[in-house]
Design an enzyme around this catalytic site. Structure first.
Site, PDB file in Angstrom:
ATOM      1  N   HIS A  68      -1.683  -0.463   2.304  1.00  0.00           N
ATOM      2  CA  HIS A  68      -1.309  -0.588   0.890  1.00  0.00           C
ATOM      3  C   HIS A  68      -1.637  -2.022   0.474  1.00  0.00           C
ATOM      4  CE1 HIS A  68       1.622   2.874   1.782  1.00  0.00           C
ATOM      5  NE2 HIS A  68       0.534   3.344   1.208  1.00  0.00           N
ATOM      6  N   GLU A  71       0.830  -5.113  -0.153  1.00  0.00           N
ATOM      7  CA  GLU A  71       1.863  -5.454   0.836  1.00  0.00           C
ATOM      8  C   GLU A  71       1.356  -6.624   1.678  1.00  0.00           C
ATOM      9  OE1 GLU A  71       3.447  -0.866   0.670  1.00  0.00           O
ATOM     10  OE2 GLU A  71       2.778  -1.650   2.593  1.00  0.00           O
ATOM     11  N   HIS A 162       3.693  -2.712   7.059  1.00  0.00           N
ATOM     12  CA  HIS A 162       3.864  -2.528   5.614  1.00  0.00           C
ATOM     13  C   HIS A 162       5.036  -3.365   5.113  1.00  0.00           C
ATOM     14  CE1 HIS A 162       1.453   1.286   5.019  1.00  0.00           C
ATOM     15  NE2 HIS A 162       1.448   1.151   6.327  1.00  0.00           N
ATOM     16  N   GLU A 226       8.154  -1.313   8.351  1.00  0.00           N
ATOM     17  CA  GLU A 226       8.423  -1.755   6.973  1.00  0.00           C
ATOM     18  C   GLU A 226       9.155  -3.088   7.087  1.00  0.00           C
ATOM     19  OE1 GLU A 226       7.474  -0.363   4.199  1.00  0.00           O
ATOM     20  OE2 GLU A 226       6.803   1.609   4.871  1.00  0.00           O
TER      21      GLU A 226
HETATM   22 ZN   LIG Z   1       3.085   0.501   2.549  1.00  0.00          ZN
END
Ligand SMILES: [Zn+2]
Length: 341
Positions: A68, A71, A162, A226
């Site tokens: 992504h 990020e 991420h 994350e």
């Molecule tokens: Zn992500």
């Protein structure tokens, strides 16, 4: 260091080179660094670093970030690790593949240009309904690069890094992709805890994410991590990733990581996948809810014209609420707590 000129032209490092060439698919180039490391730029934003020691080469790790594009903190962390290896501050004792997932989105500060790259793996990019997305050729390039890298690997470790769109009760957490009959090893759990991971979510069915693909295809120990919240390049507080950085440096060098205090991670399992069923779909909870917000017995989570989902019995916890996805895509995950503290 002179060979870095060959590797990244006149750009300062891997990240600036990637951003400058985000929209081109550069041919592979291989260089030998002063310390004997073979550095191969496989494609734009994909770099393989191989040490000379044959024993070291048996350990293989894939570190991906920027799947992504907005990020940025994990992208900066990976760039710092590459810089550390190339400048010989981090001795390399494993075969390492660094991937910046979506360079065009990275340059624009966007999650994606056209479609979520992290739904296009497992060959999904080849399917008719996905083929036209701007991200699809990139998914193909990444799968090819990892397949070449993983060939002959006895053991593969993959972290896809991420940051979350929203706040989280547990700032740093891991997702463990589903592979039939596989259980999370205690050593892996401890490794993550030492890296600062506070919660681990065990997924309950196969998916087409990057980490799910490496887990299913290569039997890799794969996790999506994350790591806090989104910020623009240069504005991240990378000290929040110190525990992870120390763990990764130790892994890359095959050293024992410095001892640090780690508390036990909470374990969750996915009990319900929220899908945007139709245009009448409605998420009945605040879409700005922090990840791991608790919903007690009786809470109405979503509804559409002819069905609804309500929590029954033990509390459930919501992650990734996002009602504005295309019909058929995931709008959130409901979790159950496995190990209450
Ligand atoms: Zn992500």
């Amino acid at each position: 260091m002179h060979n870095q000129t060959e590797l990244f032209d006149h750009y300062r490092d891997f990240l600036s080179h990637t951003l400058a060439h985000a929209n081109c698919d550069l041919p592979a180039i291989s260089t030998v660094q002063d310390n004997g490391i073979v550095a191969e730029r496989v494609s734009t934003g994909i770099l393989r670093l191989t040490p000379t020691d044959k024993q070291c080469q048996k350990r293989k790790v894939v570190l991906s970030s920027g799947v992504h594009g907005d990020e940025t903190a994990p992208i900066e962390l990976c760039n710092a690790l590459v810089n550390g290896i190339l400048s010989q501050q981090i001795p390399l004792c494993c075969d390492a593949l660094f991937i910046f997932g979506n360079p065009p989105a990275m340059t624009q500060g966007l999650r994606h240009i056209d479609f979520n790259l992290n739904r296009l793996f497992c060959g999904k990019y080849r399917q008719e309904s996905y083929r036209e997305h701007v991200e699809s050729p990139r998914a193909a390039i990444i799968e090819k690069a990892v397949s070449d890298f993983a060939k002959d690997a006895e053991k593969l470790f993959h972290l896809d890094l991420h940051t979350a769109i929203r706040g989280s009760v547990y700032e740093q957490f891991a997702l463990y992709p589903y592979v039939e009959d596989r259980v999370l090893a205690q050593t892996q759990k401890q490794w993550l805890e030492q890296a600062g991971i506070q919660a681990i979510v065990l997924q309950n069915k196969p998916a087409s994410t990057f980490s799910a693909w490496t887990a299913q295809t290569f039997n890799a120990e794969s996790f999506t991590l994350e790591l806090g919240s989104i910020g623009p390049f240069g504005k991240n507080d990378l000290t929040r990733l110190n525990a992870l950085r120390l763990q990764l440096e130790a892994y890359l060098s095959n050293r024992i990581p410095p001892a640090c205090e780690a508390s036990a991670a909470r374990l969750f399992s996915v009990c319900h996948e929220i899908i945007r069923t139709s245009d009448n779909f409605e998420l009945c909870v605040d879409k700005a809810s922090a990840n791991f917000t608790e919903f007690p017995d009786g809470s109405l989570i979503w509804k559409d014209s002819n069905q609804q989902y309500q929590v029954e019995g033990d509390s459930q916890y919501l992650i990734f609420p996002n009602p504005v996805v295309p019909v058929g895509q995931r709008a959130g995950l409901m979790l159950k707590l496995i190990n209450p503290a």
